[in-house]
Design a protein around this motif. Structure first.
Motif, mmCIF file in Angstrom:
data_model
loop_
_atom_site.group_PDB
_atom_site.id
_atom_site.type_symbol
_atom_site.label_atom_id
_atom_site.label_comp_id
_atom_site.label_asym_id
_atom_site.label_seq_id
_atom_site.Cartn_x
_atom_site.Cartn_y
_atom_site.Cartn_z
ATOM 1 N N ASN A 1 -7.894 49.859 19.742
ATOM 2 C CA ASN A 1 -8.451 49.800 18.396
ATOM 3 C C ASN A 1 -8.109 48.477 17.705
ATOM 4 O O ASN A 1 -7.512 48.446 16.647
ATOM 5 C CB ASN A 1 -7.961 51.005 17.573
ATOM 6 N N GLU A 2 -8.481 47.379 18.371
ATOM 7 C CA GLU A 2 -8.234 46.028 17.857
ATOM 8 C C GLU A 2 -6.758 45.805 17.513
ATOM 9 O O GLU A 2 -6.419 45.245 16.467
ATOM 10 C CB GLU A 2 -9.131 45.735 16.654
ATOM 11 N N ASP A 3 -5.897 46.276 18.384
ATOM 12 C CA ASP A 3 -4.433 46.092 18.263
ATOM 13 C C ASP A 3 -3.831 46.775 17.035
ATOM 14 O O ASP A 3 -2.774 46.387 16.555
ATOM 15 C CB ASP A 3 -4.067 44.604 18.258
ATOM 16 N N GLN A 4 -4.491 47.831 16.532
ATOM 17 C CA GLN A 4 -3.987 48.538 15.357
ATOM 18 C C GLN A 4 -3.130 49.748 15.711
ATOM 19 O O GLN A 4 -2.400 50.266 14.883
ATOM 20 C CB GLN A 4 -5.149 48.984 14.469
ATOM 21 N N GLU A 5 -3.248 50.252 16.948
ATOM 22 C CA GLU A 5 -2.473 51.415 17.380
ATOM 23 C C GLU A 5 -2.311 51.381 18.896
ATOM 24 O O GLU A 5 -2.901 50.543 19.573
ATOM 25 C CB GLU A 5 -3.139 52.706 16.927
ATOM 26 N N ARG A 6 -1.524 52.332 19.427
ATOM 27 C CA ARG A 6 -1.315 52.401 20.872
ATOM 28 C C ARG A 6 -2.056 53.604 21.443
ATOM 29 O O ARG A 6 -2.336 54.583 20.753
ATOM 30 C CB ARG A 6 0.181 52.504 21.181
ATOM 31 N N THR A 7 -2.356 53.538 22.721
ATOM 32 C CA THR A 7 -3.138 54.584 23.377
ATOM 33 C C THR A 7 -2.379 55.908 23.436
ATOM 34 O O THR A 7 -1.146 55.938 23.400
ATOM 35 C CB THR A 7 -3.493 54.180 24.826
ATOM 36 N N ALA A 8 -3.122 56.990 23.545
ATOM 37 C CA ALA A 8 -2.517 58.307 23.767
ATOM 38 C C ALA A 8 -2.064 58.420 25.221
ATOM 39 O O ALA A 8 -1.146 59.178 25.536
ATOM 40 C CB ALA A 8 -3.513 59.409 23.428
ATOM 41 N N GLU A 9 -2.698 57.646 26.103
ATOM 42 C CA GLU A 9 -2.295 57.626 27.512
ATOM 43 C C GLU A 9 -0.917 56.969 27.620
ATOM 44 O O GLU A 9 -0.676 55.910 27.036
ATOM 45 C CB GLU A 9 -3.309 56.837 28.330
ATOM 46 N N THR A 10 -0.021 57.616 28.360
ATOM 47 C CA THR A 10 1.339 57.081 28.488
ATOM 48 C C THR A 10 1.644 56.700 29.927
ATOM 49 O O THR A 10 0.922 57.058 30.853
ATOM 50 C CB THR A 10 2.392 58.107 28.016
ATOM 51 N N VAL A 11 2.746 55.971 30.073
ATOM 52 C CA VAL A 11 3.228 55.556 31.381
ATOM 53 C C VAL A 11 4.750 55.714 31.370
ATOM 54 O O VAL A 11 5.390 55.577 30.324
ATOM 55 C CB VAL A 11 2.783 54.106 31.693
ATOM 56 N N ALA A 12 5.302 56.033 32.530
ATOM 57 C CA ALA A 12 6.756 56.189 32.636
ATOM 58 C C ALA A 12 7.433 54.815 32.590
ATOM 59 O O ALA A 12 6.955 53.863 33.208
ATOM 60 C CB ALA A 12 7.116 56.907 33.930
ATOM 61 N N LEU A 13 8.531 54.743 31.848
ATOM 62 C CA LEU A 13 9.322 53.522 31.731
ATOM 63 C C LEU A 13 10.757 53.855 32.177
ATOM 64 O O LEU A 13 11.597 54.238 31.363
ATOM 65 C CB LEU A 13 9.301 53.030 30.281
ATOM 66 N N PRO A 14 11.030 53.760 33.490
ATOM 67 C CA PRO A 14 12.376 54.075 33.985
ATOM 68 C C PRO A 14 13.378 52.994 33.568
ATOM 69 O O PRO A 14 13.094 51.798 33.671
ATOM 70 C CB PRO A 14 12.214 54.100 35.504
ATOM 71 N N ILE A 15 14.544 53.448 33.112
ATOM 72 C CA ILE A 15 15.599 52.539 32.655
ATOM 73 C C ILE A 15 16.898 52.924 33.351
ATOM 74 O O ILE A 15 17.306 54.088 33.322
ATOM 75 C CB ILE A 15 15.780 52.627 31.129
ATOM 76 N N ILE A 16 17.548 51.950 33.960
ATOM 77 C CA ILE A 16 18.861 52.157 34.579
ATOM 78 C C ILE A 16 19.833 51.188 33.928
ATOM 79 O O ILE A 16 19.575 49.982 33.884
ATOM 80 C CB ILE A 16 18.826 51.897 36.098
ATOM 81 N N THR A 17 20.935 51.725 33.403
ATOM 82 C CA THR A 17 21.983 50.883 32.815
ATOM 83 C C THR A 17 23.294 51.131 33.528
ATOM 84 O O THR A 17 23.672 52.279 33.760
ATOM 85 C CB THR A 17 22.160 51.183 31.310
ATOM 86 N N ARG A 18 23.963 50.043 33.864
ATOM 87 C CA ARG A 18 25.323 50.116 34.419
ATOM 88 C C ARG A 18 26.266 49.579 33.358
ATOM 89 O O ARG A 18 26.154 48.423 32.968
ATOM 90 C CB ARG A 18 25.408 49.313 35.714
ATOM 91 N N MET A 19 27.168 50.435 32.904
ATOM 92 C CA MET A 19 28.131 50.076 31.861
ATOM 93 C C MET A 19 29.513 49.978 32.488
ATOM 94 O O MET A 19 29.970 50.921 33.132
ATOM 95 C CB MET A 19 28.128 51.136 30.757
ATOM 96 N N THR A 20 30.186 48.839 32.303
ATOM 97 C CA THR A 20 31.487 48.620 32.913
ATOM 98 C C THR A 20 32.556 48.401 31.853
ATOM 99 O O THR A 20 32.371 47.620 30.922
ATOM 100 C CB THR A 20 31.444 47.413 33.874
ATOM 101 N N VAL A 21 33.666 49.118 32.012
ATOM 102 C CA VAL A 21 34.853 48.965 31.160
ATOM 103 C C VAL A 21 35.935 48.352 32.044
ATOM 104 O O VAL A 21 36.119 48.767 33.193
ATOM 105 C CB VAL A 21 35.316 50.331 30.606
ATOM 106 N N TYR A 22 36.659 47.376 31.483
ATOM 107 C CA TYR A 22 37.689 46.658 32.224
ATOM 108 C C TYR A 22 39.083 47.040 31.752
ATOM 109 O O TYR A 22 39.292 47.262 30.557
ATOM 110 C CB TYR A 22 37.497 45.144 32.059
ATOM 111 N N ALA A 23 40.016 47.065 32.669
ATOM 112 C CA ALA A 23 41.416 47.321 32.326
ATOM 113 C C ALA A 23 41.907 46.177 31.438
ATOM 114 O O ALA A 23 41.623 45.009 31.696
ATOM 115 C CB ALA A 23 42.268 47.405 33.597
ATOM 116 N N GLY A 24 42.604 46.509 30.347
ATOM 117 C CA GLY A 24 43.207 45.499 29.485
ATOM 118 C C GLY A 24 42.245 44.709 28.635
ATOM 119 O O GLY A 24 42.596 43.658 28.105
#
Length: 177
Positions: free
Chosen positions: A100-123
């Motif tokens: 719609n001339e860049d006024q909204e987004r489609t009702a059709e969706t797509v999967a957006l897989p996200i993987i995060t690796r979070m690391t905590v360090y000693a000290g």
């Protein structure tokens, strides 16, 4: 004590910080020195973007998708004397593209897989995040939110040969140009 690293379920801590991974992949970070806790960190937000390659431009009638209600798969994938890593996997269903001339987004969706690796360090109070996204969507902006509840005059951003200090603010003069 500061260098002691422990893992208990979805909680990684050392003598300085405690990081608890929540069911949606967000984290609660506690600074053990000050006793302050920050909840709802590491939430993903996807919104439409009608801008060009360099500039974000919000969509008039947008559909914003967040990971607030996501169900993340959480696993401690590395644990040693110097660091521990939790891996969070989640998928957002986001609109495929603008319409719609860049006024909204489609009702059709797509999967957006996200993987995060979070690391905590000693000290260390430092917590590292490495995120991978498999992007099949168009015309959108994905960002990760860390709402800490306070404001600063500037921020530090990584640059090619160092770190740059930048003011926190947007110059809205001539924004339409």
């Amino acid at each position: 004590a500061e260098s002691c690293l422990s893992v208990n379920g979805n909680v990684i801590e050392n003598g300085l910080v405690r990081v608890a991974v929540q069911g949606n992949g967000s984290i609660t970070l506690t600074d053990k020195e000050s006793g302050r806790s920050y909840d709802g960190l590491h939430i993903f937000e996807d919104c439409g973007d009608a801008g060009d390659t360099y500039n974000f431009s919000p969509v008039l009638h947008d559909t914003v998708v967040t990971s607030h209600d996501a169900e993340a798969e959480i696993e401690v994938t590395q644990q040693g004397a110097l660091s521990a890593t939790a891996t969070m996997r989640l998928t957002l269903d986001v609109p495929l593209r603008l319409t719609n001339e860049d006024q909204e987004r489609t009702a059709e969706t797509v999967a957006l897989p996200i993987i995060t690796r979070m690391t905590v360090y000693a000290g260390s109070k430092r917590v590292d995040f490495v995120t991978e996204v498999e992007n099949e969507a168009e015309d959108h902006r994905l960002r990760v939110l860390f709402p800490v509840g306070f404001r600063t005059e500037h921020s530090y951003a990584e640059s090619q040969f160092g770190t740059a200090m930048r003011p926190n603010g947007i110059d809205t003069t001539d924004w339409q140009k």
